[in-house]
Design an enzyme around this catalytic site. Structure first.
Site, PDB file in Angstrom:
ATOM      1  N   ASN A   1      72.047  26.277   1.610  1.00  0.00           N
ATOM      2  CA  ASN A   1      72.343  24.979   1.006  1.00  0.00           C
ATOM      3  C   ASN A   1      73.778  24.612   1.374  1.00  0.00           C
ATOM      4  O   ASN A   1      74.710  25.180   0.829  1.00  0.00           O
ATOM      5  CB  ASN A   1      72.169  25.103  -0.522  1.00  0.00           C
TER       6      ASN A   1
ATOM      7  N   LYS B   1      75.262  21.901   0.751  1.00  0.00           N
ATOM      8  CA  LYS B   1      75.853  20.995  -0.236  1.00  0.00           C
ATOM      9  C   LYS B   1      76.552  19.829   0.494  1.00  0.00           C
ATOM     10  O   LYS B   1      76.060  19.392   1.529  1.00  0.00           O
ATOM     11  CB  LYS B   1      76.799  21.765  -1.166  1.00  0.00           C
TER      12      LYS B   1
ATOM     13  N   HIS C   1      68.825  21.193  -8.378  1.00  0.00           N
ATOM     14  CA  HIS C   1      69.977  22.096  -8.316  1.00  0.00           C
ATOM     15  C   HIS C   1      70.877  21.819  -9.524  1.00  0.00           C
ATOM     16  O   HIS C   1      70.993  20.671  -9.969  1.00  0.00           O
ATOM     17  CB  HIS C   1      70.741  21.868  -7.006  1.00  0.00           C
TER      18      HIS C   1
ATOM     19  N   GLU D   1      73.925  21.495  -9.789  1.00  0.00           N
ATOM     20  CA  GLU D   1      74.958  20.481  -9.541  1.00  0.00           C
ATOM     21  C   GLU D   1      74.391  19.075  -9.696  1.00  0.00           C
ATOM     22  O   GLU D   1      75.088  18.155 -10.133  1.00  0.00           O
ATOM     23  CB  GLU D   1      75.573  20.700  -8.144  1.00  0.00           C
TER      24      GLU D   1
ATOM     25  N   GLU E   1      68.965  30.319 -10.272  1.00  0.00           N
ATOM     26  CA  GLU E   1      70.398  30.265  -9.987  1.00  0.00           C
ATOM     27  C   GLU E   1      71.188  30.143 -11.291  1.00  0.00           C
ATOM     28  O   GLU E   1      71.328  29.029 -11.829  1.00  0.00           O
ATOM     29  CB  GLU E   1      70.719  29.052  -9.107  1.00  0.00           C
TER      30      GLU E   1
ATOM     31  N   SER F   1      76.288  33.131  -5.428  1.00  0.00           N
ATOM     32  CA  SER F   1      77.221  34.098  -4.846  1.00  0.00           C
ATOM     33  C   SER F   1      76.538  35.220  -4.075  1.00  0.00           C
ATOM     34  O   SER F   1      76.996  36.364  -4.089  1.00  0.00           O
ATOM     35  CB  SER F   1      78.149  34.659  -5.940  1.00  0.00           C
TER      36      SER F   1
HETATM   37  P1  PGA Z   1      76.797  29.885  -3.687  1.00  0.00           P
HETATM   38  O1  PGA Z   1      75.838  28.661  -4.045  1.00  0.00           O
HETATM   39  O2  PGA Z   1      76.015  30.813  -2.778  1.00  0.00           O
HETATM   40  O3  PGA Z   1      77.973  29.255  -2.990  1.00  0.00           O
HETATM   41  O4  PGA Z   1      77.158  30.556  -4.965  1.00  0.00           O
HETATM   42  C1  PGA Z   1      74.453  28.854  -4.268  1.00  0.00           C
HETATM   43  C2  PGA Z   1      73.786  27.537  -4.555  1.00  0.00           C
HETATM   44  O5  PGA Z   1      74.364  26.708  -5.277  1.00  0.00           O
HETATM   45  O6  PGA Z   1      72.657  27.281  -4.069  1.00  0.00           O
END
Ligand code: PGA
Length: 244
Positions: A11, A13, A95, A97, A165, A204
């Site tokens: 992803n 983003k 997601h 976010e 997540e 992460s």
């Molecule tokens: P990250 O993000 O691997 O940077 O923690 C994961 C995600 O939001 O899909």
């Protein structure tokens, strides 16, 4: 029971300009016939160009969101069919976010997933608890409620992937313990509408922790943010999933 397919999904983003497509090309070149699925979800501006650049490679392309409607007066939005028309085969939905920044409810996510399915896309439906919810002992209640409300009728292993997540693990370098991941994934598996739906862990995931996470029963892959931006890092995560 049919086995869930393994998937490493990246992803990007709101990161990625045309020059960064070099990382996607490098990943595609480095991967020779991976046994797991490999997916990159760049920003919408790069979906068509990346799908063209990676056509014929092992790396698939997806979007990061779509509108619930098929078309119409929705300035700034994109439809599932537009993503499919651009060469996407997946779309990330719900997601955290988007749930936080755009106030998306689980009902909104289910409506988007219906639109994704209607356009022939595989929906990656995200769910996860906040740190306050985990501290209050509500993790399983929260994720199972999100699962029930975000996954539409008609969801099967052929059109749906679930990504667990934890909100507090995204972009923080912190991860749950392996036992905590296992507990949530076991509960999700027991409550899926189709037990062969793939369950990804996200938050992460890095080359250094991928192998131990992929060794957990009921973890079928990962949704990777930061570490998917570099071909070397994401390639190492794909290799760990292939070896699992
Ligand atoms: P990250 O993000 O691997 O940077 O923690 C994961 C995600 O939001 O899909």
């Amino acid at each position: 029971m049919t086995q869930a397919c393994k998937l490493a999904a990246g992803n990007w983003k709101m990161n990625g300009l045309r020059a960064d497509m070099a990382e996607a090309r490098a990943l595609a070149t480095a991967l020779t016939a991976p046994s797991c699925g490999v997916l990159l979800c760049p920003p919408a501006t790069l979906v068509a160009a990346m799908a063209d650049a990676l056509s014929g490679s092992a790396v698939m392309v997806g979007g990061q969101d779509c509108h619930a409607a098929a078309s119409g007066a929705h300035t700034g939005d994109i439809s599932a069919q537009m993503l499919a028309d651009s060469g996407a085969s997946y779309v990330i939905l719900g997601h955290s976010e988007r749930r936080a920044d755009h106030g998306e409810s689980s009902g909104d996510v289910a409506a988007k997933a219906r639109a994704a399915h209607a356009a022939g896309l595989i929906a990656i439906i995200c769910l996860g608890e906040t740190e306050a919810e985990r501290d209050a002992g509500q993790t399983l209640d929260v994720v199972l409620r999100q699962l029930a409300e975000s996954v539409p009728e008609g969801a099967t292993a052929a059109n749906t992937v679930i990504a667990y997540e934890p909100v507090w693990a995204i972009g923080t370098g912190r991860t749950p313990t392996l036992e905590q991941i296992s507990e949530v994934h076991d509960a999700l598996r027991a409550n899926l509408p189709d037990s062969a739906i793939s369950l990804l862990y996200g938050g992460s995931v890095k080359p250094g922790n991928a192998a131990e996470i992929f060794a957990i029963a009921n973890v079928d892959g990962a949704l990777v943010g930061g570490a998917s931006l570099k071909a070397a890092d994401f390639g190492a995560i794909v290799a760990a999933l292939d070896a699992a």
